[in-house]
Enzyme design. Sequence first.
Site, PDB file in Angstrom:
ATOM      1  N   ARG A 134      64.465  60.061  88.360  1.00  0.00           N
ATOM      2  CA  ARG A 134      64.403  59.592  89.748  1.00  0.00           C
ATOM      3  C   ARG A 134      64.993  58.204  89.906  1.00  0.00           C
ATOM      4  O   ARG A 134      65.417  57.786  90.968  1.00  0.00           O
ATOM      5  CB  ARG A 134      62.955  59.558  90.219  1.00  0.00           C
ATOM      6  CG  ARG A 134      62.564  60.803  90.958  1.00  0.00           C
ATOM      7  CD  ARG A 134      61.108  60.781  91.269  1.00  0.00           C
ATOM      8  NE  ARG A 134      60.331  60.505  90.054  1.00  0.00           N
ATOM      9  CZ  ARG A 134      59.015  60.575  89.970  1.00  0.00           C
ATOM     10  NH1 ARG A 134      58.308  60.857  91.015  1.00  0.00           N
ATOM     11  NH2 ARG A 134      58.387  60.332  88.832  1.00  0.00           N
ATOM     12  N   LYS A 192      55.104  72.619  77.766  1.00  0.00           N
ATOM     13  CA  LYS A 192      53.758  72.884  78.219  1.00  0.00           C
ATOM     14  C   LYS A 192      53.240  71.659  78.974  1.00  0.00           C
ATOM     15  O   LYS A 192      53.757  70.572  78.739  1.00  0.00           O
ATOM     16  CB  LYS A 192      52.847  73.215  77.036  1.00  0.00           C
ATOM     17  CG  LYS A 192      52.735  72.049  76.039  1.00  0.00           C
ATOM     18  CD  LYS A 192      51.402  71.932  75.402  1.00  0.00           C
ATOM     19  CE  LYS A 192      50.386  71.315  76.280  1.00  0.00           C
ATOM     20  NZ  LYS A 192      49.901  69.990  75.852  1.00  0.00           N
ATOM     21  N   HIS A 222      54.740  72.832  70.790  1.00  0.00           N
ATOM     22  CA  HIS A 222      55.251  72.235  69.550  1.00  0.00           C
ATOM     23  C   HIS A 222      54.399  72.610  68.330  1.00  0.00           C
ATOM     24  O   HIS A 222      54.862  72.527  67.207  1.00  0.00           O
ATOM     25  CB  HIS A 222      55.401  70.714  69.687  1.00  0.00           C
ATOM     26  CG  HIS A 222      54.097  69.978  69.614  1.00  0.00           C
ATOM     27  ND1 HIS A 222      53.237  69.893  70.670  1.00  0.00           N
ATOM     28  CD2 HIS A 222      53.506  69.296  68.605  1.00  0.00           C
ATOM     29  CE1 HIS A 222      52.175  69.196  70.314  1.00  0.00           C
ATOM     30  NE2 HIS A 222      52.300  68.811  69.065  1.00  0.00           N
ATOM     31  N   LYS A 224      55.121  73.547  63.733  1.00  0.00           N
ATOM     32  CA  LYS A 224      54.512  72.861  62.580  1.00  0.00           C
ATOM     33  C   LYS A 224      54.578  73.789  61.371  1.00  0.00           C
ATOM     34  O   LYS A 224      54.230  74.972  61.465  1.00  0.00           O
ATOM     35  CB  LYS A 224      53.049  72.495  62.872  1.00  0.00           C
ATOM     36  CG  LYS A 224      52.892  71.367  63.888  1.00  0.00           C
ATOM     37  CD  LYS A 224      51.428  71.050  64.101  1.00  0.00           C
ATOM     38  CE  LYS A 224      51.213  70.126  65.293  1.00  0.00           C
ATOM     39  NZ  LYS A 224      51.372  68.725  65.033  1.00  0.00           N
ATOM     40  N   ASP A 226      45.027  71.260  78.365  1.00  0.00           N
ATOM     41  CA  ASP A 226      45.924  70.464  77.525  1.00  0.00           C
ATOM     42  C   ASP A 226      46.032  71.029  76.104  1.00  0.00           C
ATOM     43  O   ASP A 226      47.099  71.021  75.510  1.00  0.00           O
ATOM     44  CB  ASP A 226      45.407  69.014  77.468  1.00  0.00           C
ATOM     45  CG  ASP A 226      46.329  68.104  76.674  1.00  0.00           C
ATOM     46  OD1 ASP A 226      47.559  68.247  76.818  1.00  0.00           O
ATOM     47  OD2 ASP A 226      45.828  67.247  75.913  1.00  0.00           O
ATOM     48  N   HIS A 284      47.862  75.307  72.374  1.00  0.00           N
ATOM     49  CA  HIS A 284      47.762  75.168  70.915  1.00  0.00           C
ATOM     50  C   HIS A 284      46.618  76.012  70.342  1.00  0.00           C
ATOM     51  O   HIS A 284      46.794  76.730  69.361  1.00  0.00           O
ATOM     52  CB  HIS A 284      47.517  73.703  70.518  1.00  0.00           C
ATOM     53  CG  HIS A 284      48.465  72.728  71.148  1.00  0.00           C
ATOM     54  ND1 HIS A 284      49.776  73.027  71.400  1.00  0.00           N
ATOM     55  CD2 HIS A 284      48.299  71.437  71.552  1.00  0.00           C
ATOM     56  CE1 HIS A 284      50.364  71.975  71.946  1.00  0.00           C
ATOM     57  NE2 HIS A 284      49.496  70.997  72.055  1.00  0.00           N
TER      58      HIS A 284
HETATM   59  C1  BG6 Z   1      49.943  67.598  73.116  1.00  0.00           C
HETATM   60  C2  BG6 Z   1      48.791  67.186  73.977  1.00  0.00           C
HETATM   61  O1  BG6 Z   1      50.424  68.857  73.535  1.00  0.00           O
HETATM   62  O2  BG6 Z   1      49.537  67.686  71.770  1.00  0.00           O
HETATM   63  C3  BG6 Z   1      48.177  65.886  73.469  1.00  0.00           C
HETATM   64  O3  BG6 Z   1      49.239  67.004  75.311  1.00  0.00           O
HETATM   65  C4  BG6 Z   1      47.846  65.996  72.009  1.00  0.00           C
HETATM   66  O4  BG6 Z   1      47.012  65.569  74.225  1.00  0.00           O
HETATM   67  C5  BG6 Z   1      49.053  66.470  71.223  1.00  0.00           C
HETATM   68  O5  BG6 Z   1      47.444  64.702  71.538  1.00  0.00           O
HETATM   69  C6  BG6 Z   1      48.716  66.761  69.791  1.00  0.00           C
HETATM   70  O6  BG6 Z   1      49.867  67.067  69.089  1.00  0.00           O
HETATM   71  P1  BG6 Z   1      50.119  66.506  67.625  1.00  0.00           P
HETATM   72  O7  BG6 Z   1      51.208  67.337  67.085  1.00  0.00           O
HETATM   73  O8  BG6 Z   1      50.495  65.079  67.779  1.00  0.00           O
HETATM   74  O9  BG6 Z   1      48.829  66.641  66.892  1.00  0.00           O
END
Ligand code: BG6
Length: 477
Positions: free
Chosen positions: A48, A158, A188, A192, A245, A250
């Site tokens: 923006r 996400k 993500h 891992k 979240d 996850h």
């Molecule tokens: C994110 C969440 O998707 O994953 C965060 O929004 C969280 O709140 C994070 O801390 C954790 O990911 P990682 O890989 O850093 O443990």
Amino acid sequence: MSGTLDNFTIIIFGASSDLASRKLFPSIFQLARWGHMPESFRLIGVGRQELSHDEFRRSVRERLLEHSPEAAGDAARLDTFCRRLFYVRVDLHDQAGYEALREEIMRDEENGRTCRNLMFYLSISPSLAPDVVRNLGQVGLGGRELPCAGWRKIIAEKPYGHDLESALELNRVIDEVFEESQVYRIDHYLGKEPVQNIMVFRFSNGIFEPLWNRQYIAQVMITIAEDFGIRGRGGYYEEAGLLRDIIQNHGLQLLAAIAMEPPVDIDADAIRDEKAKVLRAVRRFTPDTVRESVVLGQYEGYLGEKGVAPDSKVETFAAVKFHVDNWRWSGVPFYMKAGKNLAKSVTEIVITFRCPPQNYYGALGAACSTPNQVVLGIQPDETVAIRFGAKRPGEQMITDPVFMKFDYRGTFQGEGLTPYHRLLLDAIEGNQMNFIRKDSVEHSWSIIDSLKDSIDGQAPELYPVHSWGPESSRIYG
Ligand code: BG6
């Protein structure tokens, strides 16, 4: 470098986001450094703010110097990389900005390079995503009608929607503009290494699979604990909360990897078919079951965080008992515990097996003293451990629990790929295996919606910072 990648442009919506600074730019820089990007690649940042190309380059350079040790140590490549950066200001609700974006993309084609391969990356709030996708379609940047032989893909970060209704709407809009084969919904966690190893552990070893069911497994416990709070993301957390979240994506993805059936093949759709089936089989919540299956918590001091409402009821902790109502798992509880500001940061999955039929070594009538467990350490320890009972040396027949342990880092050394390197590379190469298909997203939201609807505004219990959550969640192990 694959020929299909010639003329590759990645367009990042949300170029000033924290995610772009910490993960996306460092990962793309590293992929370029490793030779996974064509020399002619371009990265167009969209935001923006009013910025010139040069101002954007300077800002990305500073962020790379802060977040990427590789960039800080490689000035020559950093210069080359920054020359590949461009910027377009877009008001996300206004079509004019998208026309400017298309011109920026096409500018290169007029310079003799035709048919760019385009990858759109949405690092923006889920409520903005439908508008962005719709506008991309309207200015001819969608994937359904390609003007020439190049490919087009879209990666969506996400949270993918906010609830089932918004996820369905986003899926519907995306469907109009892109084919499902062009859509990469990123979580993500699926990038891992130890998460990818769950399937390998289960399906490349003959000894576990016969035991991997309700006859031998007593319970599964998934923990995603973090020893820090919301890190300044009050605005986001107030909308999301921990269930959206962490658990919706996850947590449920880990559950799906543990509970899925063996796929008919190791390809993206076969694997995603099985994950979707598990999520479909997860029992939905009702006001009655929620009472005995869910504890929500909020850490003390959350209300004082920036951007948080003074009377917020948003949860920063959840302990949930799930059931997977299918042939393999009927009756086996899947506990999940996740939270912010807990005693330590640890993500692990503990599979506890049933006791042997006779308890020879424990006190008479007692449950077995050392149930077998498989412990999959995701982070910080990247391990697989098997727990069993062993005789303590000495005169008496006393059993102690001991572990056989495999440690990823100790065994496999070398420069690994971070989740974002791996998933970006997969998306570039067209491998959707570790991205979430739309049916799974919808099932996950329907589970979380049933939980949230059943809770009906009930306030979370407070818990002290750096504890293991509210007192009443202790029953969850
Ligand atoms: C994110 C969440 O998707 O994953 C965060 O929004 C969280 O709140 C994070 O801390 C954790 O990911 P990682 O890989 O850093 O443990």
